[in-house]
Design a protein around this motif. Structure first.
Motif, PDB file in Angstrom:
ATOM      1  N   LYS A   1     110.340  32.776 -89.183  1.00 52.20           N
ATOM      2  CA  LYS A   1     111.070  31.507 -89.234  1.00 52.20           C
ATOM      3  C   LYS A   1     110.093  30.362 -88.998  1.00 52.20           C
ATOM      4  O   LYS A   1     109.400  30.310 -87.974  1.00 52.20           O
ATOM      5  N   ALA A   2     110.043  29.422 -89.956  1.00 55.97           N
ATOM      6  CA  ALA A   2     109.136  28.276 -89.842  1.00 55.97           C
ATOM      7  C   ALA A   2     109.627  27.328 -88.758  1.00 55.97           C
ATOM      8  O   ALA A   2     110.827  27.053 -88.641  1.00 55.97           O
ATOM      9  N   LEU A   3     108.672  26.819 -87.964  1.00 59.46           N
ATOM     10  CA  LEU A   3     108.991  25.857 -86.905  1.00 59.46           C
ATOM     11  C   LEU A   3     108.603  24.476 -87.408  1.00 59.46           C
ATOM     12  O   LEU A   3     107.420  24.129 -87.469  1.00 59.46           O
ATOM     13  N   THR A   4     109.590  23.687 -87.784  1.00 65.70           N
ATOM     14  CA  THR A   4     109.323  22.362 -88.344  1.00 65.70           C
ATOM     15  C   THR A   4     109.163  21.339 -87.227  1.00 65.70           C
ATOM     16  O   THR A   4     109.756  21.449 -86.160  1.00 65.70           O
ATOM     17  N   ARG A   5     108.334  20.319 -87.510  1.00 68.69           N
ATOM     18  CA  ARG A   5     108.056  19.242 -86.544  1.00 68.69           C
ATOM     19  C   ARG A   5     107.815  19.830 -85.153  1.00 68.69           C
ATOM     20  O   ARG A   5     108.493  19.501 -84.184  1.00 68.69           O
ATOM     21  N   LEU A   6     106.823  20.695 -85.082  1.00 73.78           N
ATOM     22  CA  LEU A   6     106.579  21.501 -83.881  1.00 73.78           C
ATOM     23  C   LEU A   6     106.167  20.634 -82.688  1.00 73.78           C
ATOM     24  O   LEU A   6     105.270  19.797 -82.781  1.00 73.78           O
ATOM     25  N   THR A   7     106.832  20.840 -81.583  1.00 75.71           N
ATOM     26  CA  THR A   7     106.508  20.220 -80.303  1.00 75.71           C
ATOM     27  C   THR A   7     106.477  21.330 -79.248  1.00 75.71           C
ATOM     28  O   THR A   7     106.984  22.428 -79.489  1.00 75.71           O
ATOM     29  N   PRO A   8     105.898  21.085 -78.066  1.00 74.27           N
ATOM     30  CA  PRO A   8     105.943  22.105 -77.017  1.00 74.27           C
ATOM     31  C   PRO A   8     107.360  22.571 -76.687  1.00 74.27           C
ATOM     32  O   PRO A   8     107.581  23.772 -76.459  1.00 74.27           O
ATOM     33  N   ARG A   9     108.319  21.654 -76.678  1.00 69.19           N
ATOM     34  CA  ARG A   9     109.698  22.041 -76.375  1.00 69.19           C
ATOM     35  C   ARG A   9     110.239  23.012 -77.426  1.00 69.19           C
ATOM     36  O   ARG A   9     110.871  24.031 -77.100  1.00 69.19           O
ATOM     37  N   ARG A  10     109.960  22.736 -78.705  1.00 66.87           N
ATOM     38  CA  ARG A  10     110.436  23.630 -79.773  1.00 66.87           C
ATOM     39  C   ARG A  10     109.665  24.944 -79.772  1.00 66.87           C
ATOM     40  O   ARG A  10     110.226  26.001 -80.071  1.00 66.87           O
ATOM     41  N   ALA A  11     108.366  24.870 -79.454  1.00 68.08           N
ATOM     42  CA  ALA A  11     107.591  26.105 -79.358  1.00 68.08           C
ATOM     43  C   ALA A  11     108.141  27.003 -78.256  1.00 68.08           C
ATOM     44  O   ALA A  11     108.287  28.218 -78.437  1.00 68.08           O
ATOM     45  N   MET A  12     108.452  26.421 -77.105  1.00 71.05           N
ATOM     46  CA  MET A  12     109.000  27.196 -75.995  1.00 71.05           C
ATOM     47  C   MET A  12     110.348  27.802 -76.367  1.00 71.05           C
ATOM     48  O   MET A  12     110.634  28.968 -76.053  1.00 71.05           O
ATOM     49  N   ALA A  13     111.162  27.025 -77.066  1.00 72.80           N
ATOM     50  CA  ALA A  13     112.465  27.537 -77.485  1.00 72.80           C
ATOM     51  C   ALA A  13     112.322  28.714 -78.447  1.00 72.80           C
ATOM     52  O   ALA A  13     113.172  29.614 -78.479  1.00 72.80           O
ATOM     53  N   ALA A  14     111.226  28.727 -79.212  1.00 64.90           N
ATOM     54  CA  ALA A  14     110.976  29.817 -80.156  1.00 64.90           C
ATOM     55  C   ALA A  14     110.288  31.006 -79.493  1.00 64.90           C
ATOM     56  O   ALA A  14     110.033  32.019 -80.150  1.00 64.90           O
ATOM     57  N   GLY A  15     109.960  30.864 -78.208  1.00 68.37           N
ATOM     58  CA  GLY A  15     109.352  31.976 -77.483  1.00 68.37           C
ATOM     59  C   GLY A  15     107.845  31.934 -77.385  1.00 68.37           C
ATOM     60  O   GLY A  15     107.209  32.947 -77.068  1.00 68.37           O
ATOM     61  N   ILE A  16     107.230  30.765 -77.647  1.00 67.66           N
ATOM     62  CA  ILE A  16     105.779  30.626 -77.534  1.00 67.66           C
ATOM     63  C   ILE A  16     105.425  30.058 -76.165  1.00 67.66           C
ATOM     64  O   ILE A  16     106.064  29.116 -75.692  1.00 67.66           O
ATOM     65  N   ALA A  17     104.399  30.613 -75.538  1.00 67.16           N
ATOM     66  CA  ALA A  17     103.902  30.126 -74.250  1.00 67.16           C
ATOM     67  C   ALA A  17     102.403  29.895 -74.365  1.00 67.16           C
ATOM     68  O   ALA A  17     101.713  30.595 -75.110  1.00 67.16           O
ATOM     69  N   LEU A  18     101.894  28.901 -73.627  1.00 74.67           N
ATOM     70  CA  LEU A  18     100.466  28.573 -73.659  1.00 74.67           C
ATOM     71  C   LEU A  18      99.904  28.503 -72.248  1.00 74.67           C
ATOM     72  O   LEU A  18     100.359  27.702 -71.430  1.00 74.67           O
TER      73      LEU A  18
END
Length: 499
Positions: free
Chosen positions: A316-333
């Motif tokens: 699933k493509a993450l459009t207009r990616l921000t940290p908040r949207r990345a976190m919601a998609a399950g990405i952590a940094l």
């Protein structure tokens, strides 16, 4: 017999009732390179800061050249010829190199600065050190390695006879490390004393005259460095033989689905990066400083907005990616600098660990503290955070425990993708082993992991696959077991075959 340059007797220090240094007796000779080693939390940096006046000892005495000294502030230590160069740095970013080097010590006559004299002294210092630093450059615009050179120049401008350096090579390139170690040898040959705290044991033994090992706040040994190898130092540091520094990655199922993908990522240094990571896979990213490694992780997390390209999680493509949207998609940094980008140093361990998952424990404007405490205690035990209490300020923890807290913060969210930038920078060998085991354990649970590291051995030891970046592009891809020389050849742009 000549008096020691520094003599410490019965030094002790405690924080929040927890003793970090106990009854330390230590002599450091004039003109020697003396290295302090030990696990994170052993007391190395605390002892160094006591000598530099940044921390006041609770007990004991300190003498310089046989004369007792009272050290309450860094100015007291500077007056005795001791200059502390800490991990955090103490420069004024908005001012020039020249202004920082002579801060508080400008040549003057009747209250007026004499810049010509300062510039002449500055040029003499450049000749002594071999540095090439623009005196008019703004310090905040300089790379970390060059900022460290400015700190050394300032110490020498103050006439320091003792340089106390805390992890000076942790953020340097290989070339910069070699230059710094060469300078340390020259300074010692010139009669200056250098006290060095470092986790890089090969470097320690290549430059040290004597080495002191601290363990759990106690002095374990202080002997000639020539008597030791990295293995013997590790044994004294941890109190046992430590065999494995890298945990092999778990077997990757051949049908594991692609969890994270990126195509055509561009911004600044990053010039069209394509990559994919499967569930349970550890992808290593190697390359020289300026190759775009950290910048790529920031684009994958949305910390920087890509000017082109797409990031996908589970297709699933993450459009207009921000940290908040990345976190919601399950990405952590887990970022490169825990102190500047990952932690709120003045807040407690509990607050830092809970920070990324507050939303799940909120009831309106309120947080369920009981639930939070239980969750934090559980995850802290799972990563072995050693703190006096959960409400202790996180800045009082050792570097290794702070790094574990960064991992714990994201584990409360159970990410699907974990991006890790320099996972073991500034941590000791035992903590490094724990963090490697943590990373491989998370991959075994099906989390896709991307690891960036300046240490080629770390990348090769942890990863199933390695991408090498050069000038913001993928210069090579290697499978596990590839020769170190081939990876380095790709990083430097030399001819080499990918495996």
């Amino acid at each position: 017999m000549r008096a020691p340059a520094i003599s410490v007797r019965g030094a002790g220090k405690s924080y929040s009732g927890v003793s970090v240094l106990r009854d330390i007796d230590l002599d450091i000779a004039p003109g020697e390179v003396h290295c302090l080693v030990g696990e994170n939390g052993a007391g190395k940096s605390t002892l160094l800061k006591i000598l530099g006046g940044a921390v006041r000892a609770d007990a004991g005495t300190i003498s310089f050249d046989g004369r007792p000294a009272t050290l309450h502030t860094p100015r007291d230590s500077i007056r005795h010829g001791v200059s502390l160069i800490s991990q955090e740095g103490a420069l004024v970013p908005a001012r020039t190199v020249l202004e920082n080097v002579f801060l508080g010590r400008w040549a003057n006559r009747a209250g007026f600065a004499r810049r010509r004299d300062d510039r002449r002294t500055f040029d003499e210092l450049l000749e002594v050190t071999g540095f090439t630093v623009d005196p008019q450059a703004r310090v905040g615009d300089l790379p970390i390695g060059t900022q460290q050179q400015v700190e050394i120049l300032r110490s020498l401008a103050r006439g320091a006879r003792v340089l106390a350096m805390d992890e000076p090579t942790a953020v340097l390139t290989e070339h910069e490390k070699r230059n710094l170690l060469g300078l340390i040898r020259r300074l010692a040959a010139d009669g200056r004393t250098v006290i060095l705290v470092s986790h890089f044991l090969d470097e320690v033994l290549s430059v040290a005259d004597r080495v002191t090992v601290l363990r759990d706040g106690n002095l374990v040994l202080s002997e000639d460095a020539a008597r030791h190898t990295p293995a013997t130092l590790v044994r004294h540091m941890v109190g046992r033989q430590l065999e494995v520094l890298h945990s092999d990655p778990p077997p990757l199922p051949p049908d594991a689905p692609v969890r994270l993908a990126a195509r055509g990522l561009r911004r600044g240094l990053v010039d069209g990066i394509d990559l994919s990571v499967r569930a349970g896979e550890i992808l290593g990213i190697a390359g020289l400083v300026g190759s775009g490694r950290s910048e790529t992780l920031r684009l994958l997390f949305g910390a920087d907005r890509a000017t082109a390209g797409v990031v996908e999680v589970d297709g699933k493509a993450l459009t207009r990616l921000t940290p908040r949207r990345a976190m919601a998609a399950g990405i952590a940094l887990v970022p490169e600098s825990r102190k500047e980008q990952g932690l709120v140093l003045a807040r407690s361990v509990r607050e830092n660990v809970a920070l990324a998952s507050l939303g799940g424990r909120r009831v309106g404007p309120f947080v369920r503290r009981g639930s939070e405490r239980g969750a934090v205690e559980t995850v802290s035990r799972s990563v072995d955070i050693r703190a006096a209490k959960p409400d202790a300020a996180i800045e009082t923890l050792s570097g290794g425990n702070q790094q574990k807290a960064l991992f714990a913060k994201w584990l409360l969210r159970r990410p699907r993708v974990l991006l890790v930038d320099e996972p073991t920078r500034g941590v000791d060998v035992a903590a490094k082993t724990q963090l490697h085991q943590l990373i491989t354990g998370l991959a075994a649970e099906g989390i896709a992991v991307v690891v960036v590291s300046s240490e080629i051995e770390e990348v090769l030891g942890l990863a199933h696959r390695v991408l090498v970046l050069r000038h913001g592009r993928v210069a090579g891809e290697f499978t596990r077991g590839a020769p170190r020389e081939d990876v380095l050849a790709a990083a430097f742009g030399q001819e080499g075959e990918t495996a």
